[in-house]
Design an enzyme around this catalytic site. Sequence first.
Site, mmCIF file in Angstrom:
data_model
loop_
_atom_site.group_PDB
_atom_site.id
_atom_site.type_symbol
_atom_site.label_atom_id
_atom_site.label_comp_id
_atom_site.label_asym_id
_atom_site.label_seq_id
_atom_site.Cartn_x
_atom_site.Cartn_y
_atom_site.Cartn_z
ATOM 1 N N SER A 16 28.979 -66.369 -19.561
ATOM 2 C CA SER A 16 29.681 -65.907 -18.365
ATOM 3 C C SER A 16 30.758 -66.944 -18.054
ATOM 4 C CB SER A 16 28.697 -65.819 -17.185
ATOM 5 O OG SER A 16 29.395 -65.758 -15.951
ATOM 6 N N ASP A 70 10.715 -56.345 -22.310
ATOM 7 C CA ASP A 70 11.117 -57.739 -22.243
ATOM 8 C C ASP A 70 12.219 -58.059 -23.245
ATOM 9 O OD1 ASP A 70 9.233 -60.859 -22.711
ATOM 10 O OD2 ASP A 70 11.306 -60.438 -22.108
HETATM 11 O O1 RB9 Z 1 9.928 -65.596 -22.503
HETATM 12 C C1 RB9 Z 1 10.854 -65.025 -22.022
HETATM 13 C C2 RB9 Z 1 10.743 -63.572 -21.650
HETATM 14 N N1 RB9 Z 1 9.373 -63.155 -21.621
HETATM 15 C C3 RB9 Z 1 8.588 -63.609 -20.456
HETATM 16 C C4 RB9 Z 1 7.240 -62.921 -20.485
HETATM 17 C C5 RB9 Z 1 6.340 -63.449 -19.424
HETATM 18 C C6 RB9 Z 1 5.922 -64.753 -19.273
HETATM 19 N N2 RB9 Z 1 5.071 -64.837 -18.211
HETATM 20 C C7 RB9 Z 1 4.943 -63.607 -17.652
HETATM 21 C C8 RB9 Z 1 4.200 -63.170 -16.546
HETATM 22 C C9 RB9 Z 1 4.264 -61.824 -16.202
HETATM 23 C C10 RB9 Z 1 5.056 -60.940 -16.933
HETATM 24 C C11 RB9 Z 1 5.795 -61.369 -18.037
HETATM 25 C C12 RB9 Z 1 5.729 -62.703 -18.384
HETATM 26 N N3 RB9 Z 1 12.039 -65.595 -21.750
HETATM 27 C C13 RB9 Z 1 12.237 -66.924 -21.975
HETATM 28 S S1 RB9 Z 1 13.443 -67.472 -23.053
HETATM 29 C C14 RB9 Z 1 13.147 -69.129 -22.739
HETATM 30 C C15 RB9 Z 1 12.109 -69.271 -21.847
HETATM 31 C C16 RB9 Z 1 11.680 -70.548 -21.378
HETATM 32 C C17 RB9 Z 1 11.419 -71.569 -22.280
HETATM 33 C C18 RB9 Z 1 11.046 -72.821 -21.805
HETATM 34 C C19 RB9 Z 1 10.923 -73.064 -20.421
HETATM 35 C C20 RB9 Z 1 11.168 -72.030 -19.522
HETATM 36 C C21 RB9 Z 1 11.541 -70.769 -19.995
HETATM 37 C C22 RB9 Z 1 11.584 -68.004 -21.412
HETATM 38 C C23 RB9 Z 1 10.449 -67.841 -20.485
HETATM 39 O O2 RB9 Z 1 9.438 -68.477 -20.658
HETATM 40 N N4 RB9 Z 1 10.604 -66.956 -19.484
HETATM 41 C C24 RB9 Z 1 9.501 -66.705 -18.565
HETATM 42 C C25 RB9 Z 1 9.476 -67.674 -17.423
HETATM 43 C C26 RB9 Z 1 10.505 -68.589 -17.241
HETATM 44 C C27 RB9 Z 1 10.442 -69.505 -16.184
HETATM 45 C C28 RB9 Z 1 9.368 -69.480 -15.314
HETATM 46 C C29 RB9 Z 1 8.346 -68.538 -15.494
HETATM 47 C C30 RB9 Z 1 8.409 -67.638 -16.561
#
Ligand code: RB9
Length: 329
Positions: A198, A34
């Site tokens: 981008s 990740d």
């Molecule tokens: O957290 C990560 C990467 N790891 C994810 C691990 C994971 C989280 N459920 C999982 C379920 C299965 C496997 C891995 C993961 N990226 C980032 S940066 C900013 C945000 C964010 C902050 C606020 C609001 C939205 C996004 C996210 C985020 O929540 N992405 C997931 C997501 C984004 C949108 C919708 C759904 C999930």
Amino acid sequence: ATGSVVATPAQYDAEYLSPVSIGTPAQTLMLDFDTGSSDLWVFSSETPKSSVQGQTVYNPSKSSTAKKLSGATWKISYGDGSSSSGSVYTDKVTIGGLSVSNVAVESAQKVSREFTAEADLDGLLGLAFSSINTVQPTQQKTFFDMAKPSLDSAVFTADLKYGKAGKYNFGYIDDSAYNGSLTYTAVDSSNGWWMFTSPGYAVGSGTLDSTSITGIADTGTTLLLVPSSVVTTYYKQIRNARYDSSQAGYVFPCSTSLPSFTYAVGNSQIVIPGKYINFAPVDSAGSSCFGGIQSDEGIGFSIFGDVALKAAFVVFDGSQSPRLGFASK
Ligand SMILES: O=C(CNCCc1c[nH]c2ccccc12)Nc1scc(-c2ccccc2)c1C(=O)NCc1ccccc1
């Protein structure tokens, strides 16, 4: 040193899982690498049995090289409302032949139901910057930061694929894995992510719109989340696409043939084929499908998730001044 490991897609390419060996003797778990977070956390012998539904667990008491990081705790939550938390051990971690000792392995004492439901996912391996690792009172380094001193080159690459296995490599760039040349672009790591801008995008065979999109290269997020103006422009090209408030996103008939989406990186461009943008059916009837491009509303930046990254060969260059490299493949 170098390492190379397969990245196998779960259903609908929702996430990609890679085998990681932890401890002595090796306990091999399937982790989601990740680049959008910085904690290596695992289902463990400390995870309540009711929260473990099929996952393989790490048992530190069965590892002769495990050491409890006394007093250390961690807690992480993601934008989809999922979360996990627990205690911390250090242990030997091996990925594709690359072994690193004394890596912080975060043992889950609590996991939210979203993770319990992912039977094939045994944890996450964070590859964003260590500045956003959640361990307290002493923040811990990511596997990549721990590995860096022994790597031939301070890089790792992501080569995710549509509906089939791809690869993560550590310490080297496999020039046979991509077409043409790599285009590098600046990274702003001040918030702990691989953030870049981008300079433009295009829908289908259209001309490049010079609306810049600032976002993070995030292998842990499934979809491509971009500004609403870009989302509207994309789905305007699809006759039967509509915003479905019950799904909180754009849907379209599963039979729709979708236009591609191109994002610029420096002076070059990555083309996401239309079929990558049909994420998954929203109902068991399979009549309407959820789009792989959705809004980044409320996040504060865009997220170039798997839908965008699997169209490219991506170099995460962790040298003194970090940068991202993209190539078509
Ligand atoms: O957290 C990560 C990467 N790891 C994810 C691990 C994971 C989280 N459920 C999982 C379920 C299965 C496997 C891995 C993961 N990226 C980032 S940066 C900013 C945000 C964010 C902050 C606020 C609001 C939205 C996004 C996210 C985020 O929540 N992405 C997931 C997501 C984004 C949108 C919708 C759904 C999930």
